[in-house]
Every structure is written in C-alpha cells, then in structure tokens.
Design an enzyme around this catalytic site. Structure first.
Site, PDB file in Angstrom:
ATOM      1  N   LYS B  78       0.852  -1.200   0.000  1.00  0.00           N
ATOM      2  CA  LYS B  78       0.000   0.000   0.000  1.00  0.00           C
ATOM      3  C   LYS B  78       0.887   1.248   0.000  1.00  0.00           C
ATOM      4  CE  LYS B  78      -3.823   1.969   2.765  1.00  0.00           C
ATOM      5  NZ  LYS B  78      -4.629   1.791   3.992  1.00  0.00           N
ATOM      6  N   SER B 153      -9.690   1.823   3.141  1.00  0.00           N
ATOM      7  CA  SER B 153      -8.823   2.594   2.288  1.00  0.00           C
ATOM      8  C   SER B 153      -7.806   1.783   1.482  1.00  0.00           C
ATOM      9  CB  SER B 153      -8.072   3.619   3.141  1.00  0.00           C
ATOM     10  OG  SER B 153      -7.166   2.975   4.016  1.00  0.00           O
ATOM     11  N   SER B 177      -9.817  -0.660   7.279  1.00  0.00           N
ATOM     12  CA  SER B 177      -9.230  -0.424   5.955  1.00  0.00           C
ATOM     13  C   SER B 177      -8.536  -1.626   5.312  1.00  0.00           C
ATOM     14  CB  SER B 177      -8.233   0.736   6.020  1.00  0.00           C
ATOM     15  OG  SER B 177      -8.927   1.959   6.047  1.00  0.00           O
TER      16      SER B 177
END
Lengths: 99, 493
Positions: B78, B153, B177
């Site tokens: 990420k 997210s 997330s």
C-alpha cells in the site's frame, strides 16, 4: 451541535488550513451533521474517565534504550525539501528588514 | 498463461524444484499488471527494478538454497508504507513527489527474506475513506463489477490480490481499511493485534489504532506474512515481544470444540439480507465442523463509529500538522509570508475528506470541547473494551459480518460522509479494542458480489482466527473474478 461559519473559520485557523467561502459554508453544514451523530454518545451511561486497557495487553509499554543513534545525514534530510539553500530549508522572510 | 503458482507453498515448491525461475514468477505478474491494471487501477507505481532484483535472486539461488519461503516471492505494498527507490504518495497531492529515505520495517523484513516488491497500490488519501474514491491519484475498480468500489482505504492492495496482480499484499487498518476492502473484493484480510507489527515507515494516521496487515488468497499465507513482519524493531515502541511461533501453533487443528460468539447487535437491522444469508451458510460450515455457537452481547459496539470519528480525527489532526510545506511535501507557490505558506500549502495539498477530518479533530480537541468530545469518546472506548473482555471469558472468537452490504457503486456514498463512515460499522470496534480481526470470503450474493465473514479474537489470537478462517476457506474455495483484457502479447485472463 450546530457549527456556525465563524466556528469553522476559527477551527480552520487553529489547523492552519485556509478555506474558500464555499468550503466554510459547506463544512459548517457537514460537520454539524457529523457532530449531531457522534453526540448520540450522550445517551450512554459512562464509566469513570480514563481509558480501560484490554486484558492480555496490560503489560507496560517497553521503553527504548536511551542510546544515541546517528541522525539523518543533512543531504538526505533536505532531499524532499520543496526549497533549500546550502544546508538550510528556505522559507519566506519572518523578520522585517532591519529588525 | 496461467499462474505458475497460487500460494506461498506452491511457489516454494516450484522454485526449489526449478519448475520456474524467480524471474518467470515476477514477469508473470508484471505482464498481468500491464495487461489488466489499466482497467482496474490497483497500482500507483510499478517497481522498475523488480525484474533486476528477480534476476539477482535467481543468480544467488544457483549457488545457495533459499532460506525463506518468501525468497523471490512477489508482494504489493500500500502506498503509505516506505519502499526505498519508489515514491510514497499516500495518494495525496501533498506527498506526490515524496521519495522516502529508508524502508518501512515491514518492507525491510520482506526484503531481507528475499521478497520482490511489485509496486505500490492505490488507497484513499492518507488512508481516510472506505471506497478508495478519496484517492487524488485515480480510480480503483472492483474486479467483480467495475461499476462498484473496491472498498478502502486499502482498495488497491485488495484488488491486486483479488485480480491476481499480486499473490500477496500489505495494507493498513485503522477502522476497517484492510477487512472492508478484503470483503468487497473476495480475499482474506487480517488486522493483527495492536502491538503485533511495527508501523515504522507507515505514514501515521491515527497512531492508537493503525495496524499493518496482509491481504492473501488463503489463511496460511496470511499467517506466514504476519509471522515474518511481526515483532519489535526498537523503532515503534508499541510493539510487544511475543513469540510469533505462538500463532503457528494455534493455527494447527480444526474448530472442533471452539466456542464462537454471535453478537446480536451485529446481525440486526441494517444488515443486508443477502449478506445475512451468506453468513448463515458460513455459520453452518463451522457448526458442522464441531464449533459451538453462543449468543453474546456487545451493546456499546454500535457506538464505535461515533467514538472512532472523534478519536481518529483528533489523532489525525495532530499527526497531519507536520505537513507544513517546509521540510517535505507540497509547498504552495502563492505565499508571501510564512503563515500563508502553511495555510495555502495545506489547502492546495489536502483533498476534501482529509480537510474534513482535520477540522473535526481540531474542533474535538479545541479549548472548551475536549470534555464533551474526546474524553467522552475515550470513556465509550473503555466500555467497548470491557464488553469484549467479558465476551472472551465465554467464547473463543466472535463472528460478525465485515460489512453491512455488498460492494456499493461509485458515487453512491461520496456526497454523504456519514453514510460512508457507517460502512465501517462492524469493523471499527476491533480497532478501538486493539483486537485482532480478519475478513475471509463467504459465499457470494446471488448476483455474484463478494461477501466477507469477520472473526474477532482476544489479543494475540491471530493463529486461532486464521485456523477458523481456513475451515471456511476449504468450504467456499477461492474464487477468481472474470477479468480478461487484450494485451499486445495475447489474451491474459
């Protein structure tokens, strides 16, 4: 809780954020709605202030050894600076000329 | 070309028997990314050095046997974790040109084991959001229905594993997330216990809640990755010195005799009936394998969203005060004095959701309001923790939905922040209590959309959570979304 535009402006100043007039009005309405929602917490019967630590997590946080470590080399520390000069970050003038 | 391997174990076998080279393995994923990712948008940056590193690892392998299952394994990261040589943008204009000067601890450990970083994945700006629509870098699409969001997210990391653009990835979870996008994309996502994994090199959002964890196709790979990245590094002092082999030992075995709690608060109004029906089938699988279900009460958990949007925004307001346009990050060019420089850089550098949260957090901490908001939120957080403590005296695990609905459409919740926040209603309480929790695929809805089953355990019980997840995984099987895109080299599917 209803937030006024003035309150939003005050909070924005505290957060060093400048907002456009449209943003001020928009955020005042939106944040008021969110605050109304979070305030449903007032319905609960609350324990005494402070934060409960979950079981199995109660051992104290370990402390870091107080040992000096080499710091980031100046060149690397400046490598992401938007503006720098020699070994300094360059910023707009803070003091008036001659003071 | 079909995947030369699908799991860490099949990779290790193929690699050691020389069925394929590490270069083959990495090239397979890079080709797929090139062929498919334009339509999905999982990656923000593809690592230009991935093939070089693969060749170096192959050369070394010719002389020395591999000492880790991760040796040569491709992994996606990420874009809020630092990887030397690649930008860390946090999907924000504020950090669009930021080049980290060292690796995050989790990345350092992956590289030391021999892993190959494929690239950096898209996310909601500063990890604030539940759909990846808050990215200022572009759209990420759900591979099961490209008209729908992948969740967030960590949307890009979830899509990378779901669509076979990486066999394994890392995300971060502050209020759901990892688990929410895992549920929306049909993969496994694990948020470890607070204190399991170092966040050094992760861009801080809400430091009392943030935790790094894996996305994978199966429970065993999630276990291996968690074991690899966990433990103290002397940098993030919240990390506890727990033996990671504990997780491996607890992973062995079945669910026979396990007591699983069902909190009625998580299965009430607001849960989509198709999600509920899928989870009922999951419950039957665990039951048939010998687990015992028992109703429990977690009455304060439903206030988790309220608590979260005070605690997380307060911490975010504080953490994001470092973006001042001076030392790194975006600087506005239209600034005559220092105050304007701060204010304009932050106005132009942050997107609307980040500003919304900074304002809310700053307000909650401002003079005269702390008692009414922040302190009250902490008291309710205590209630939630106490209720979980009590529950785990009676049950080994808690079973809940991961999300109230299947993945929603683009734009559906974008104009209503509260509706967006409520899509995390079932995941947030595990963060507030610091507990490990995962989402593992259950059966899809009749129209083929993924559904996630969430398991929450007491602190340090990741092995047990993954053991129960493996039982469901064997019943459901791993489903691959129907992505197929023409490339110059032919059809990739």
């Amino acid at each position: 809780m209803k937030l006024t535009k003035e309150q939003v402006l005050h909070v924005a100043r505290l957060a060093s954020l400048s907002l456009t007039p449209e943003e001020e009005a928009h955020f005042a309405g939106e944040l008021s709605g969110i605050l109304d929602y979070v305030e449903t917490l007032n319905r609960l019967e609350l324990p005494p202030p402070g934060l409960h630590v979950s079981e199995d997590m109660s051992e104290p946080t370990p402390l870091a050894a107080d040992m000096p470590r080499p710091s980031i080399p100046t060149e690397e520390a400046l490598s992401n600076a938007p503006d720098h000069s020699g070994s300094f970050f360059r910023v707009p003038r803070i003091l008036e000329e001659g003071r | 070309m079909s995947a030369p391997f699908t799991t860490l174990e099949s990779f290790r076998k193929g690699r050691d028997e020389r069925a394929f080279s590490i270069e083959d393995a990495v090239r397979y994923y890079l080709d797929r990314i090139e062929g498919i990712d334009r339509a999905l948008g999982a990656y923000l940056t593809v690592n230009p050095n991935a093939l070089n590193r693969a060749r170096q690892l192959d050369n070394r392998l010719a002389r020395n046997p591999a000492n880790s299952p991760f040796y040569g394994y491709p992994v996606a990261i990420k874009d809020n974790m630092n990887v030397l040589g690649l930008p860390t943008t946090c999907a924000s204009r504020m950090l669009a040109n930021f080049r980290p000067i060292e690796n995050a601890t989790v990345v350092e450990r992956l590289l030391k084991a021999g892993a190959v970083i494929l690239g950096k994945t898209n996310m909601d700006e500063f990890a604030m959001g539940s759909s990846t629509e808050n990215s200022s870098m572009g759209v990420t699409r759900n591979p099961w229905d490209t008209g729908r969001v992948p969740g967030g997210s960590s949307g890009g990391s979830a899509v990378s594993v779901a669509a076979g653009l990486a066999p394994l990835s890392l995300g971060s979870d502050t209020g759901g997330s990892i688990r929410q996008p895992a549920a929306f994309c049909g993969v496994l996502g694990l948020k470890p216990t607070y204190g399991r994994v170092s966040r050094y090199g992760l861009v801080a959002f809400s430091s009392s809640l943030d935790q790094i964890g894996p996305f994978s196709r199966c429970a065993e790979d999630a276990l291996e990755l968690t074991v690899l990245v966990s433990g103290p590094d002397g940098r993030d002092m919240t990390v506890r010195d727990r033996d990671p082999q504990e997780m491996v030992r607890e992973f062995e075995g079945s669910v026979r005799g396990m007591t699983i709690g069902i909190p009625e608060e998580f299965f009430g109004d607001g849960l989509d009936p198709e999600v509920a029906a899928s989870l009922e089938r999951a419950r039957e699988v665990w039951s048939a394998e010998g687990a015992v279900f028992r109703p429990i009460r977690l009455p304060s958990a439903s206030f988790g969203v309220n608590v979260y949007y005070l605690i997380a925004t307060s911490e975010a307001a504080s953490n994001l005060s470092r973006y001042d346009g001076i030392r790194y990050g975006y600087r506005s060019l239209s600034s005559g004095n220092l105050k304007d420089l701060y204010q304009n850089s932050r106005r132009e550098g942050f997107g609307p959701e980040v500003k919304r949260r900074i304002l809310l957090g700053t307000f909650a901490l401002s003079a005269g309001y702390q008692d009414q908001y922040y302190r009250k939120a902490q008291q309710v957080q205590s209630l939630i923790r106490e209720e979980f403590d009590r529950a785990f005296h009676e049950v080994d695990l808690v079973f809940a939905p991961t999300t109230p609905t299947p993945p929603f459409r683009f734009g559906e919740k974008l104009d209503d922040p509260l509706a967006m926040y409520l899509s995390d209603i079932y995941t947030i309480s595990a963060n507030l209590a610091g507990l490990p929790a995962l989402s593992t695929p259950s059966w899809p809805t009749p129209s083929g959309l993924p559904v996630g089953a969430q398991l929450i355990g007491p602190a340090w019980s990741e092995g047990r959570l993954l053991r129960a997840a493996r039982v469901l995984e064997e019943a459901v099987g791993f489903r691959t979304p129907p992505v197929s895109v023409q490339t110059a080299g032919g059809k990739v599917s």
